[in-house]
Design a protein around this motif. Sequence first.
Motif, PDB file in Angstrom:
ATOM      1  N   LYS A   1      -9.122   7.214   4.493  1.00 36.18           N
ATOM      2  CA  LYS A   1      -8.007   6.822   5.547  1.00 36.18           C
ATOM      3  C   LYS A   1      -6.862   6.777   4.937  1.00 36.18           C
ATOM      4  N   TYR A   2      -5.725   6.888   5.550  1.00 36.85           N
ATOM      5  CA  TYR A   2      -4.482   6.295   5.091  1.00 36.85           C
ATOM      6  C   TYR A   2      -4.126   4.998   5.729  1.00 36.85           C
TER       7      TYR A   2
ATOM      8  N   LYS B   1      -8.266   6.464  -3.016  1.00 37.28           N
ATOM      9  CA  LYS B   1      -7.514   6.825  -4.100  1.00 37.28           C
ATOM     10  C   LYS B   1      -6.727   5.480  -4.707  1.00 37.28           C
ATOM     11  N   GLN B   2      -6.066   4.780  -3.869  1.00 36.49           N
ATOM     12  CA  GLN B   2      -5.261   3.554  -4.530  1.00 36.49           C
ATOM     13  C   GLN B   2      -6.216   2.794  -5.111  1.00 36.49           C
TER      14      GLN B   2
ATOM     15  N   GLN C   1     -18.566   0.450   6.954  1.00 37.34           N
ATOM     16  CA  GLN C   1     -18.198   2.095   6.769  1.00 37.34           C
ATOM     17  C   GLN C   1     -17.368   2.159   5.838  1.00 37.34           C
ATOM     18  N   PRO C   2     -17.510   1.713   4.572  1.00 38.79           N
ATOM     19  CA  PRO C   2     -16.465   1.687   3.538  1.00 38.79           C
ATOM     20  C   PRO C   2     -16.185   3.261   3.075  1.00 38.79           C
ATOM     21  N   GLU C   3     -17.315   4.097   3.167  1.00 37.48           N
ATOM     22  CA  GLU C   3     -17.190   5.360   2.808  1.00 37.48           C
ATOM     23  C   GLU C   3     -16.124   6.071   3.650  1.00 37.48           C
TER      24      GLU C   3
ATOM     25  N   LEU D   1       0.790  -1.035  -0.030  1.00 36.72           N
ATOM     26  CA  LEU D   1      -0.002   0.056  -0.030  1.00 36.72           C
ATOM     27  C   LEU D   1       0.815   1.335   0.095  1.00 36.72           C
ATOM     28  N   HIS D   2       0.636   2.204  -0.843  1.00 30.47           N
ATOM     29  CA  HIS D   2       1.076   3.670  -0.877  1.00 30.47           C
ATOM     30  C   HIS D   2       0.795   4.258   0.627  1.00 30.47           C
ATOM     31  N   PRO D   3       1.955   4.431   1.436  1.00 32.79           N
ATOM     32  CA  PRO D   3       1.903   5.104   2.729  1.00 32.79           C
ATOM     33  C   PRO D   3       1.261   6.474   2.694  1.00 32.79           C
TER      34      PRO D   3
END
Length: 323
Positions: free
Chosen positions: A148-149, A109-110, A141-143, A101-103
Amino acid sequence: MLLEVKNLYIDFEGMRGRTEAIKNIHFSLEKGEILGIVGESGSGKSITALSILGLLEENAIISNGEIIYNGRNLLRLQKKERQLLRGREIGMVFQEPMTALHPTMKIGKQLQHVIQRHRNIPAKEAKEAVLQALQEVHIDQPELVAKKYPFELSGGMRQRIVIALAMSAPPHLLIADEPTTALDVTIQYEILNLIQELNRKRGTSVLLITHDLGVVSKICDRTIVMYAGEVVESGPTKEILNRPNHPYTQSLLEALPDSVSPGQPLRAIVGETPSLLQRPNGCAFATRCKYAMDICRNHHPKLAEKEVNHQAACWLEGTVSYD
């Protein structure tokens, strides 16, 4: 047949010369099947998986063999052709989700980037697909999670997101390399159930890599046991667990926590894996095997069928007893 690895040999060039890391690997994976590859660290499981994806280190040399995926030999494809297969047709779940995962990029976005790349759909539709992908891996709660990062999420949550990324195309084949490592038992169980659920719902074939026979017992149809870069046993998972035909498989089973009474010390496999720089003439497991004979030390056993669809590379006649 979705995948077939034939007579695969992989060497590595190093300061001390050339090392044969993978020797004569052969296995197949049917469409919709879950196949487990099990063995200790250093047995060659991950290298085998990376060779399928074309992600080996630069000093790796595939000296012989074929990797046939959907009728095509992957080793003959150009670099760009293999890049198109990765993610789109073959997904990968790595052992440590933080490395996948991009930190500094939010989860949504990923996922959106990967979905748009593989499905070629507009941004609005991709955003909706992001929420659907998170729901499919049972994230509440996917939204909220999409905003989140990675560092804001637990290890189990991050692993679910990596699975969502790997399944976003969706691929025909999912390779999961130690997907439950460093997770507590409850989360491990949930991740394995999730992989099995995706396999059943989508018909995705799964290649599951692990060091734990307890993991393969839960979801794998068939299992391959690797030792020192070779396949030493293969067959239906239930048969391998109930009637192991190779002493190494027996030793792995004896090392499981469930094999001893509460309060008793765990059983360890005595000795160490032989150096790949100096492979023994005979069976690689002979120095650690309580059944070893002279023929084991001097002659290399070939993988042979002991029972229907159940193979083992061992000089012992019949099935090794399991106490």
